[in-house]
Design a protein around this motif. Structure first.
Motif, short mmCIF file in Angstrom:
data_model
loop_
_atom_site.label_atom_id
_atom_site.label_comp_id
_atom_site.label_asym_id
_atom_site.label_seq_id
_atom_site.Cartn_x
_atom_site.Cartn_y
_atom_site.Cartn_z
N SER A 51 5.02 10.48 0.24
CA SER A 51 3.68 10.32 0.82
C SER A 51 2.91 11.65 0.86
O SER A 51 1.79 11.70 1.37
N ALA A 52 3.47 12.70 0.28
CA ALA A 52 2.86 14.04 0.37
C ALA A 52 1.48 14.12 -0.25
O ALA A 52 0.64 14.88 0.22
N ASN A 53 1.22 13.34 -1.29
CA ASN A 53 -0.07 13.44 -1.99
C ASN A 53 -1.02 12.31 -1.64
O ASN A 53 -1.96 12.04 -2.37
N ALA A 54 -0.77 11.66 -0.52
CA ALA A 54 -1.61 10.53 -0.12
C ALA A 54 -2.37 10.87 1.16
O ALA A 54 -1.89 11.63 2.00
N GLY A 55 -3.52 10.27 1.29
CA GLY A 55 -4.28 10.39 2.54
C GLY A 55 -3.66 9.50 3.61
O GLY A 55 -2.68 8.81 3.38
N ARG A 56 -4.23 9.52 4.76
CA ARG A 56 -3.65 8.77 5.89
C ARG A 56 -4.37 7.46 6.19
O ARG A 56 -3.96 6.71 7.05
N ASP A 57 -5.47 7.18 5.50
CA ASP A 57 -6.24 5.98 5.80
C ASP A 57 -6.52 5.21 4.52
O ASP A 57 -6.40 5.72 3.41
N GLY A 58 -6.94 3.96 4.70
CA GLY A 58 -7.46 3.16 3.61
C GLY A 58 -6.53 2.98 2.45
O GLY A 58 -5.35 2.69 2.61
N PHE A 59 -7.08 3.17 1.24
CA PHE A 59 -6.35 2.90 0.00
C PHE A 59 -5.04 3.68 -0.07
O PHE A 59 -4.00 3.12 -0.39
N ASP A 60 -5.07 4.98 0.23
CA ASP A 60 -3.86 5.79 0.14
C ASP A 60 -2.78 5.29 1.10
O ASP A 60 -1.61 5.21 0.75
N HIS A 61 -3.18 4.97 2.32
CA HIS A 61 -2.23 4.46 3.31
C HIS A 61 -1.59 3.17 2.81
O HIS A 61 -0.38 2.97 2.94
N ASP A 62 -2.38 2.30 2.23
CA ASP A 62 -1.86 1.04 1.70
C ASP A 62 -0.87 1.29 0.57
O ASP A 62 0.13 0.59 0.44
N ARG A 63 -1.14 2.28 -0.29
CA ARG A 63 -0.22 2.57 -1.40
C ARG A 63 1.10 3.12 -0.89
O ARG A 63 2.16 2.81 -1.42
N VAL A 64 1.06 3.97 0.15
CA VAL A 64 2.30 4.49 0.73
C VAL A 64 3.10 3.32 1.31
O VAL A 64 4.32 3.22 1.09
N ARG A 65 2.44 2.44 2.01
CA ARG A 65 3.12 1.25 2.55
C ARG A 65 3.72 0.43 1.42
O ARG A 65 4.87 -0.01 1.49
N ASP A 66 2.95 0.24 0.34
CA ASP A 66 3.45 -0.52 -0.81
C ASP A 66 4.69 0.13 -1.41
O ASP A 66 5.63 -0.56 -1.82
N VAL A 74 5.71 10.43 7.31
CA VAL A 74 5.49 9.00 7.13
C VAL A 74 4.56 8.53 8.26
O VAL A 74 4.86 8.75 9.44
N PRO A 75 3.44 7.91 7.93
CA PRO A 75 2.54 7.41 8.97
C PRO A 75 3.26 6.47 9.94
O PRO A 75 4.13 5.70 9.54
N GLN A 76 2.90 6.54 11.21
CA GLN A 76 3.60 5.78 12.25
C GLN A 76 3.60 4.28 11.97
O GLN A 76 4.59 3.61 12.20
N SER A 77 2.51 3.74 11.46
CA SER A 77 2.47 2.30 11.20
C SER A 77 3.49 1.91 10.14
O SER A 77 4.08 0.82 10.21
N ILE A 78 3.73 2.79 9.18
CA ILE A 78 4.75 2.51 8.17
C ILE A 78 6.14 2.70 8.77
O ILE A 78 7.04 1.90 8.52
N ARG A 79 6.32 3.74 9.58
CA ARG A 79 7.62 3.96 10.25
C ARG A 79 8.00 2.74 11.07
O ARG A 79 9.15 2.33 11.06
N ASP A 80 7.02 2.18 11.78
CA ASP A 80 7.31 0.99 12.59
C ASP A 80 7.75 -0.18 11.71
O ASP A 80 8.66 -0.92 12.06
N GLN A 81 7.12 -0.31 10.57
CA GLN A 81 7.40 -1.42 9.65
C GLN A 81 8.78 -1.27 8.99
O GLN A 81 9.45 -2.26 8.74
N ILE A 82 9.21 -0.04 8.70
CA ILE A 82 10.46 0.17 7.98
C ILE A 82 11.56 0.73 8.87
O ILE A 82 12.56 1.25 8.38
N SER A 83 11.41 0.62 10.18
CA SER A 83 12.32 1.29 11.11
C SER A 83 13.79 0.97 10.86
O SER A 83 14.65 1.83 11.04
N GLU A 84 14.11 -0.23 10.41
CA GLU A 84 15.50 -0.58 10.14
C GLU A 84 16.07 0.19 8.95
O GLU A 84 17.27 0.38 8.84
N GLY A 85 15.20 0.65 8.07
CA GLY A 85 15.65 1.38 6.89
C GLY A 85 15.77 2.88 7.11
O GLY A 85 16.26 3.60 6.23
#
Length: 149
Positions: free
Chosen positions: A80-95, A120-131
Motif C-alpha cells: 500500500s506504499a504507493n497508494a493514497g488513503r481515500d477513494g480509488f487508491d483506497h479501494d485498490r488496496v482493499r482489492d 494498512v488503512p484501519q478500515s482494511i485492517r478491520d476487514q482482514i483482521s483474521e489474516g
C-alpha cells in the motif's frame, strides 16, 4: 500466465488503459505488458504495484496448477506504499488484500502469502483482521537493536 494475470488485474479493478484490457508477456524481458504498454510505461507507481501483485500471484498459482517446481511462498512488501488513503487508491488496496486472501484460501496448504505493509488503512485492517498474524510497531520491532532482558 497471461490469462491468469489478466484475471487478477480485473479483480483489482485497475484503470482502463485503452479500449480493452489485455495482458501480454514480453518474450524478451518476460515482463507483462498491459494493453500494449510496457511495464516501464505504466503511468504510476500504484499501477505498477497492482501489476506486480497480479503478476507474482499468477506465477505462483499457474505453477501450482501445472505442478511446476516453484516454492509455495510469496512475500510482498509495502503493497500500500504507493497508494493514497481515500477513494480509488483506497479501494485498490482493499482489492489487493481481498485478492490475496481469496488466493490464499483457494491454494491453502500449497501457497503461503506473506504481505508486509507499514501503513494498512484501519478500515482494511478491520476487514482482514483474521489474516493478520503479526503486528509490529516502531516500538516493538521484530529485529531489536538492544538485547531483550
Amino acid at each position: 500466465m497471461e490469462r491468469r494475470t489478466l484475471e487478477y488485474l480485473e479483480r483489482l479493478h485497475i484503470p482502463q488503459l485503452g479500449d480493452l484490457l489485455s495482458v501480454r508477456l514480453n518474450r524478451s524481458t518476460f515482463l507483462p505488458e498491459i494493453s500494449g504498454r510496457s511495464f516501464d510505461e505504466l503511468s504510476s507507481q500504484g499501477l505498477k504495484t497492482l501489476m506486480n501483485v497480479a503478476h507474482a500471484l499468477a506465477h505462483h498459482t499457474v505453477a501450482i496448477d501445472r505442478s511446476l517446481p516453484l516454492p509455495g511462498l510469496l512475500v510482498l512488501d509495502g503493497i500500500s506504499a504507493n497508494a493514497g488513503r481515500d477513494g480509488f487508491d483506497h479501494d485498490r488496496v482493499r482489492d489487493m488484500y481481498e485478492l490475496l486472501i481469496d488466493v490464499s484460501d483457494e491454494y491453502e496448504g500449497r501457497l503461503q502469502i506473506i504481505a508486509v505493509d507499514n501503513d494498512v488503512p484501519q478500515s482494511i485492517r478491520d476487514q482482514i483482521s483474521e489474516g493478520i498474524v503479526l503486528d509490529l510497531s516502531q516500538a516493538d520491532r521484530l529485529i531489536r537493536s538492544e538485547p531483550m532482558t
